[in-house]
Scaffold this motif. Structure first.
Motif: not given
Length: 307
Positions: A186, A189-190
């Motif tokens: 998760d 993705e940043y």
């Protein structure tokens, strides 16, 4: 004590690697300091320092003598502390070496609370990398070391070990900030800010990623959590920190979210001292206080990670 002063002169030269720099710090003439070293060497019957164009280096005999000097100075400090204790005076200097994860929140709070009850105590605190923390304790530069996942050294006694989970640190405005847990996929993705290999969170990540087909490519790599925290606070980036380093996240406008990947290793935060060393009274008191505080913090962190 004149003898102790002579020992401190030799110790300062060893630490600075230069008679001139040692003299500057001590506020005496380098020629006078050099004469005292030569007198000491004559008394010992051996050269303690190898003179070089850009300073001095301990000889084999010097290595033996400097270990004795540091042990002797530590024993003198302990004796003085015990005398003060008999007189009901709580004085002394507590020297701490710790990793940066403790610099925001935990360590300042622990020191402030201790000083509120012992106002004549002084602290000398140094923030450094994990390998340097252990070295500082072994070389008598620090009474107490607090370090994450240290290598095994027989001279570094583990007084307390606290398991640390990994957290993702992000701005309160981040899209993942409302989650109770996140996975590394998760976070990938940043934009990412990763600690360099001198910091504990990076070690946990690399151990896990070595067995997974997952790559984390940072937009920022740094050896300062303060820098990374400011970066994530001002952006949609994420950085990673062990539990003890997330205590002040809320006050910094950030949210610490537990990383929940299965198989993610956990390592220990260690409070340590030099094996067989009797600490000065003030340092022993703070050691007891910091261990109790860490144990309580660990329980709170574990509850958060399991929430």
């Amino acid at each position: 004590m004149q003898y102790a002063r002579h020992l401190r002169l030799i110790d300062m030269i060893a630490r600075t690697g230069s008679i001139r720099r040692a003299a500057d710090r001590l506020g005496i003439a380098s020629s006078a300091l050099n004469r005292r070293v030569q007198e000491f060497e004559r008394e010992m019957g051996a050269r303690l320092f190898e003179r070089r164009p850009r300073g001095v280096r301990l000889t084999a005999a010097g290595e033996i003598v400097i270990a004795h000097i540091r042990s002797t100075l530590s024993d003198l400090e302990q004796a003085k502390s015990m005398v003060d204790s008999l007189q009901g005076v709580r004085r002394g200097t507590i020297r701490i070496a710790a990793i940066e994860a403790l610099a925001n929140g935990f360590l300042p709070e622990a020191i402030a609370e201790f000083l509120s009850d012992h106002q004549q105590i002084e602290f000398k605190t140094t923030i450094m990398g994990r390998e340097d923390v252990v070295r500082a304790v072994i070389e008598f530069d620090a009474d107490i070391g607090v370090v994450f996942n240290p290598g095994r050294d027989p001279m570094f006694k583990h007084v307390l070990e606290i398991e640390q989970a990994l957290f993702a640190l992000m701005s309160n405005r981040h899209p993942l900030a409302r989650r109770e847990q996140v996975r590394l996929a998760d976070c990938a993705e940043y934009p990412l800010a990763l600690p360099d290999r001198s910091l504990g969170g990076r070690l946990l990540l690399e151990e896990f990623l070595a067995s997974k087909a997952l790559m984390l490519r940072p937009s920022l790599e740094a050896n300062s959590f303060e820098l990374m925290r400011e970066y994530v606070r001002r952006s949609e980036a994420i950085c990673f920190q062990i539990g003890i380093g997330t205590l002040s996240a809320a006050s910094a406008g950030c949210r610490a979210v537990p990383v929940a990947d299965r198989g993610l290793p956990k390592r220990k935060l260690v409070v340590g001292t030099l094996r067989d060393r009797v600490l000065p009274v003030a340092s022993a008191m703070f050691l007891e206080a910091i261990c109790a505080r860490l144990a309580g913090t660990a329980r709170n962190s574990q509850a958060l990670a399991k929430a």
